[in-house]
Design a protein around this motif. Structure first.
Motif, PDB file in Angstrom:
ATOM      1  N   PHE A 232       0.849  -1.189   0.000  1.00 47.36           N
ATOM      2  CA  PHE A 232       0.000   0.000   0.000  1.00 47.36           C
ATOM      3  C   PHE A 232       0.878   1.231   0.000  1.00 47.36           C
ATOM      4  O   PHE A 232       1.829   1.290   0.767  1.00 47.36           O
ATOM      5  CB  PHE A 232      -0.926   0.010   1.224  1.00 47.36           C
ATOM      6  N   PRO A 233       0.622   2.228  -0.854  1.00 41.31           N
ATOM      7  CA  PRO A 233      -0.489   2.373  -1.779  1.00 41.31           C
ATOM      8  C   PRO A 233      -0.619   1.205  -2.769  1.00 41.31           C
ATOM      9  O   PRO A 233       0.351   0.505  -3.052  1.00 41.31           O
ATOM     10  CB  PRO A 233      -0.183   3.680  -2.524  1.00 41.31           C
ATOM     11  N   ILE A 234      -1.836   1.059  -3.289  1.00 37.36           N
ATOM     12  CA  ILE A 234      -2.133  -0.033  -4.203  1.00 37.36           C
ATOM     13  C   ILE A 234      -1.255   0.052  -5.446  1.00 37.36           C
ATOM     14  O   ILE A 234      -1.150   1.114  -6.069  1.00 37.36           O
ATOM     15  CB  ILE A 234      -3.625   0.009  -4.596  1.00 37.36           C
ATOM     16  N   ASN A 235      -0.602  -1.067  -5.772  1.00 38.88           N
ATOM     17  CA  ASN A 235       0.183  -1.126  -6.999  1.00 38.88           C
ATOM     18  C   ASN A 235      -0.126  -2.439  -7.727  1.00 38.88           C
ATOM     19  O   ASN A 235      -1.046  -3.170  -7.364  1.00 38.88           O
ATOM     20  CB  ASN A 235       1.680  -0.959  -6.709  1.00 38.88           C
ATOM     21  N   ARG A 236       0.660  -2.718  -8.751  1.00 34.99           N
ATOM     22  CA  ARG A 236       0.420  -3.930  -9.546  1.00 34.99           C
ATOM     23  C   ARG A 236       0.512  -5.190  -8.686  1.00 34.99           C
ATOM     24  O   ARG A 236      -0.289  -6.119  -8.840  1.00 34.99           O
ATOM     25  CB  ARG A 236       1.439  -3.987 -10.692  1.00 34.99           C
ATOM     26  N   ASP A 237       1.476  -5.230  -7.782  1.00 34.77           N
ATOM     27  CA  ASP A 237       1.638  -6.411  -6.931  1.00 34.77           C
ATOM     28  C   ASP A 237       0.420  -6.595  -6.013  1.00 34.77           C
ATOM     29  O   ASP A 237       0.028  -7.732  -5.718  1.00 34.77           O
ATOM     30  CB  ASP A 237       2.910  -6.298  -6.093  1.00 34.77           C
ATOM     31  N   THR A 238      -0.155  -5.484  -5.558  1.00 34.09           N
ATOM     32  CA  THR A 238      -1.364  -5.573  -4.735  1.00 34.09           C
ATOM     33  C   THR A 238      -2.473  -6.280  -5.507  1.00 34.09           C
ATOM     34  O   THR A 238      -3.129  -7.189  -4.993  1.00 34.09           O
ATOM     35  CB  THR A 238      -1.840  -4.169  -4.322  1.00 34.09           C
ATOM     36  N   LEU A 239      -2.666  -5.854  -6.752  1.00 24.12           N
ATOM     37  CA  LEU A 239      -3.717  -6.459  -7.584  1.00 24.12           C
ATOM     38  C   LEU A 239      -3.444  -7.937  -7.820  1.00 24.12           C
ATOM     39  O   LEU A 239      -4.342  -8.781  -7.687  1.00 24.12           O
ATOM     40  CB  LEU A 239      -3.803  -5.730  -8.927  1.00 24.12           C
TER      41      LEU A 239
ATOM     42  N   GLN B 139      -1.594 -10.089  -6.107  1.00 21.35           N
ATOM     43  CA  GLN B 139      -1.695 -10.907  -4.892  1.00 21.35           C
ATOM     44  C   GLN B 139      -3.135 -11.010  -4.407  1.00 21.35           C
ATOM     45  O   GLN B 139      -3.590 -12.075  -3.979  1.00 21.35           O
ATOM     46  CB  GLN B 139      -0.812 -10.311  -3.801  1.00 21.35           C
ATOM     47  N   LEU B 140      -3.870  -9.926  -4.490  1.00 19.57           N
ATOM     48  CA  LEU B 140      -5.228  -9.890  -3.959  1.00 19.57           C
ATOM     49  C   LEU B 140      -6.196 -10.714  -4.802  1.00 19.57           C
ATOM     50  O   LEU B 140      -7.057 -11.422  -4.270  1.00 19.57           O
ATOM     51  CB  LEU B 140      -5.707  -8.437  -3.886  1.00 19.57           C
TER      52      LEU B 140
END
Length: 369
Positions: free
Chosen positions: A100-107, A109-110
């Protein structure tokens, strides 16, 4: 007892960034300056100290210095050496920690995806809810990342932090938090990111170390102002308090800090700060050794609990509050004997570098430049 001031002395109310920078600038220009603060220490909310276990902590929550302003960074570099530090944060959703902040890896993994940068950009475009006129923080986030990410990372955190729904807050609050298509997991991307090598308090000691500056702590301005006649006053406290709440109280958000020491834990969490948007009454936990680079067998952390009452930390940026502030701001234009500067006096959600910039500008105005 009120401090005695000669009539050629400038009184500065508050020994935080705004007051200390103005004090230094006026002192270097040959003015006599007397700084008072109702707290027993300098440095305002940036105050740091060594706790009972030998770890340098920030008493009032984490202060991470970052700026794109070379002039600001070079100015403060006169008073401190720096330790390079890039802050990283994770946000906990359903027990899992995500960048966080939301990045490509956040998307990825989530949602179990395998997006590249173009794919992440396309994903945002697919899920975003277009808002024709962006007015609120809710508008900003929905327009950027859509409802699911909004509800997972922003909605409940904002409710805890501000005691208000994102739909009630001005757009600028959410606009401070970027959304990325790459894998950059730094919280800030500013050119200059660093921590004062010896801590903030040491930097403030150097700022205020000038023969034309005197400092008096434990002095409440409102208890002594009737008995003082300074050449000029620089006020950095809450603007509504200065005018005796003539139009009513301006809302400020406060914080309660729960400090904890873990004697047998070398590292409590993998990044400096972990956000808890949907769990617990606190918003985040910060571990100070990440920030300072200190080596110690144990570790010290702080949990932050937002509250409505208590010392004012954040002006609450809503349209209604801005209108009330404007009424107070109009009163300041009638007071040529007082300069109002800082987060509370200007009712602005300033970062530290922005406060320094505002203080330098205020000093130039006072000096006639």
């Amino acid at each position: 007892m009120a401090p005695f001031l000669s009539q050629d002395t400038t009184l500065i109310v508050g020994a935080g960034f705004a007051g200390s920078v103005v004090a230094r600038e006026l002192a270097e220009a040959g003015r006599k300056v007397h700084v008072i603060d109702k707290r027993p220490h300098i440095a305002g909310n940036a105050y740091d100290e060594t706790d009972a276990h030998g770890i340098l902590i920030h008493r009032y929550g984490p202060h991470i210095f970052h700026t794109n302003g070379q002039r600001i960074f070079e100015y403060l570099s006169r008073f401190t050496a720096w330790r390079p530090y890039e802050h990283r944060v994770r946000g906990v959703v359903d027990g899992v920690r995500y960048p966080f902040p939301i990045n490509r890896d956040t998307l990825n993994q989530l949602y179990g995806l395998d997006l590249d940068e173009a794919g992440a950009e396309a994903y945002y475009e697919q899920v975003r809810i277009p808002v024709e006129e962006v007015r609120t923080s809710e508008d900003v986030v929905l327009n950027s990342v859509g409802r699911d990410l909004y509800e997972k990372f922003f909605l409940n955190y904002t409710r805890k932090q501000w005691g208000m729904d994102p739909s009630e807050l001005k757009a600028g609050v959410a606009a401070r938090i970027p959304v990325r298509t790459n894998s950059d997991d730094r919280y800030f991307t500013d050119t200059f990111q660093a921590m004062p090598a010896d801590g903030y308090t040491a930097m403030f000691q150097n700022l205020l170390d000038h023969p034309n500056i005197t400092v008096e702590l434990g002095i409440d301005y409102f208890e002594v102002r009737q008995s003082m006649q300074p050449a000029h006053t620089v006020y950095t406290g809450p603007i509504d308090a200065f005018f005796d709440y003539r139009f009513g109280h301006l809302p400020y958000r406060s914080l309660r800090f729960e400090h904890d020491h873990l004697p047998d834990v070398d590292q409590y969490q993998e990044t400096g700060t972990i956000n808890y948007p949907n769990d617990h009454a606190f918003t985040r936990i910060t571990e100070f050794k990440h920030l300072t680079g200190q080596v110690h067998a144990g570790t010290s952390i702080v949990r932050e609990y937002p509250e409505a009452a208590g010392d004012p930390y954040y002006p609450v940026p809503s349209t209604e509050n801005e209108a009330l502030f404007k009424r107070y701001e109009a009163l300041t234009r009638e007071r040529t004997d007082v300069t109002f500067v800082g987060r509370l006096a200007q009712y602005r959600y300033y970062n530290m570098d922005q406060v320094v910039g505002a203080a330098l500008a205020a000093a130039r105005t006072i000096l006639g430049g």
